[in-house]
Design a protein around this motif. Structure first.
Motif, mmCIF file in Angstrom:
data_model
loop_
_atom_site.group_PDB
_atom_site.id
_atom_site.type_symbol
_atom_site.label_atom_id
_atom_site.label_comp_id
_atom_site.label_asym_id
_atom_site.label_seq_id
_atom_site.Cartn_x
_atom_site.Cartn_y
_atom_site.Cartn_z
ATOM 1 N N ASN A 132 51.675 50.286 21.009
ATOM 2 C CA ASN A 132 50.566 49.526 20.437
ATOM 3 C C ASN A 132 49.555 50.427 19.751
ATOM 4 O O ASN A 132 49.060 51.393 20.339
ATOM 5 C CB ASN A 132 49.850 48.725 21.535
ATOM 6 N N ARG A 134 46.117 48.172 14.782
ATOM 7 C CA ARG A 134 46.530 47.031 13.960
ATOM 8 C C ARG A 134 48.015 46.713 14.118
ATOM 9 O O ARG A 134 48.420 45.552 14.025
ATOM 10 C CB ARG A 134 46.227 47.309 12.484
ATOM 11 N N ASP A 135 48.824 47.711 14.368
ATOM 12 C CA ASP A 135 50.277 47.530 14.406
ATOM 13 C C ASP A 135 50.834 47.717 15.810
ATOM 14 O O ASP A 135 50.223 48.365 16.656
ATOM 15 C CB ASP A 135 50.970 48.536 13.474
ATOM 16 N N ARG A 148 55.108 44.889 14.171
ATOM 17 C CA ARG A 148 54.249 43.699 14.196
ATOM 18 C C ARG A 148 52.871 44.074 13.667
ATOM 19 O O ARG A 148 52.188 44.932 14.220
ATOM 20 C CB ARG A 148 54.147 43.165 15.621
ATOM 21 N N ILE A 149 52.464 43.428 12.593
ATOM 22 C CA ILE A 149 51.213 43.776 11.909
ATOM 23 C C ILE A 149 50.215 42.632 12.054
ATOM 24 O O ILE A 149 50.532 41.477 11.773
ATOM 25 C CB ILE A 149 51.471 44.059 10.419
ATOM 26 N N THR A 150 49.008 42.967 12.476
ATOM 27 C CA THR A 150 47.963 41.958 12.665
ATOM 28 C C THR A 150 47.219 41.715 11.357
ATOM 29 O O THR A 150 46.692 42.652 10.744
ATOM 30 C CB THR A 150 46.965 42.412 13.741
ATOM 31 N N SER A 175 44.003 35.354 10.056
ATOM 32 C CA SER A 175 44.701 34.080 10.056
ATOM 33 C C SER A 175 44.072 33.097 9.065
ATOM 34 O O SER A 175 42.856 33.074 8.872
ATOM 35 C CB SER A 175 44.677 33.476 11.460
ATOM 36 N N GLN A 206 43.144 29.933 14.947
ATOM 37 C CA GLN A 206 43.731 31.203 15.358
ATOM 38 C C GLN A 206 42.895 32.352 14.811
ATOM 39 O O GLN A 206 42.445 32.315 13.664
ATOM 40 C CB GLN A 206 45.167 31.334 14.857
ATOM 41 N N VAL A 251 43.980 35.662 14.614
ATOM 42 C CA VAL A 251 44.814 36.545 13.806
ATOM 43 C C VAL A 251 46.170 35.913 13.533
ATOM 44 O O VAL A 251 46.588 34.971 14.214
ATOM 45 C CB VAL A 251 45.029 37.909 14.502
ATOM 46 N N LEU A 276 50.312 37.111 12.827
ATOM 47 C CA LEU A 276 51.199 38.250 13.080
ATOM 48 C C LEU A 276 52.339 38.264 12.065
ATOM 49 O O LEU A 276 53.151 37.334 12.002
ATOM 50 C CB LEU A 276 51.758 38.178 14.500
ATOM 51 N N THR A 285 48.300 33.763 5.824
ATOM 52 C CA THR A 285 47.184 34.690 5.955
ATOM 53 C C THR A 285 46.277 34.575 4.724
ATOM 54 O O THR A 285 46.445 33.657 3.899
ATOM 55 C CB THR A 285 47.698 36.129 6.114
#
Length: 225
Positions: free
Chosen positions: A90, A93-94, A114-116, A119, A124, A126, A128, A165
């Motif tokens: 973790n 951001r990723d 997995r990129i944040t 949203s 929500q 964020v 993903l 997004t």
């Protein structure tokens, strides 16, 4: 006598070195399976070492898959399902997620990033975006040969599921299927809603609403960051 002293000092030095090395190794996380196989992440002064020992006692390892700058608290092993273990890294951001089998040989099943993102849904916080290595890249790869740089190289990634997004840049210019600027250089602006439906070499295929209809175009990846 002098020879005996020299021999004694050499042995003492070797014991001290082994003791120091042993103390410098920290077990960050581990999982023990019912069949006797085990996963372990170790850390020493050189970085991280991911190790798998199968039920027969044969060991497989990788010293490059985890970046040395990662904090220990952001690294974990998790049992994804029966016979499958996830190595999760973790970052702010990723997140990088590797799934391995726990059989006789630890085959790489998948490798995803997995990129944040912000949203587009007010309910929500964020969104993903998930990019995974292509099957032809992960095929026949095992723990010992897993190369994060190759797995997450832009040309080796595909989108896993669509996501809505917002445009993050002031202007996000639109490109056609050939990745060339559309006629009259149209663009989206910061805050516009897009649905990401494709990925190719650091470019995103997005669906968006124009004044009269829904349209599809390509944008640069950085336009949503």
């Amino acid at each position: 006598m002098n020879g005996y002293k020299k021999y004694f000092l050499v042995v003492l030095s070797a014991i001290f070195s082994i003791s120091v090395c042993a103390k410098s190794v920290v077990i960050v996380d581990e999982i023990k399976n019912n069949d006797g196989s085990a996963w372990m992440v170790e850390k020493n002064d050189k970085g991280y070492y991911v190790k798998y020992t199968n039920a027969r006692g044969k060991e497989y390892g990788n010293s490059t898959i985890v970046s040395s700058d990662l904090e220990e608290s952001n690294l974990l092993l998790d049992t994804a399902s029966i016979g499958i273990v996830s190595l999760v890294m973790n970052y702010p951001r990723d997140a990088y997620i590797f799934n391995f089998s726990s059989g006789n040989i630890p085959h790489l099943i998948s490798a995803c990033k997995r990129i944040t993102l912000p949203s587009a849904d007010q309910q929500q916080v964020v969104a993903l975006l998930i990019l995974c290595s292509k099957d032809n890249v992960t095929r026949n790869m095992i723990l010992s040969s897993a190369d994060a740089n190759k797995l997450f190289s832009s040309e080796n990634l595909i989108l896993n599921g669509s996501v809505k997004t917002l445009i993050g840049n002031d202007r996000a210019f639109l490109f056609d299927e050939n990745k060339k600027n559309k006629k009259n250089n149209p663009y989206l602006i910061k805050g516009d809603v897009v649905e990401i439906i494709g990925y190719e070499n650091s470019m995103l295929k997005v669906k968006y609403n124009s004044k009269t209809k829904s349209d599809v175009a390509w944008i640069n990846f950085i336009d949503v960051l």
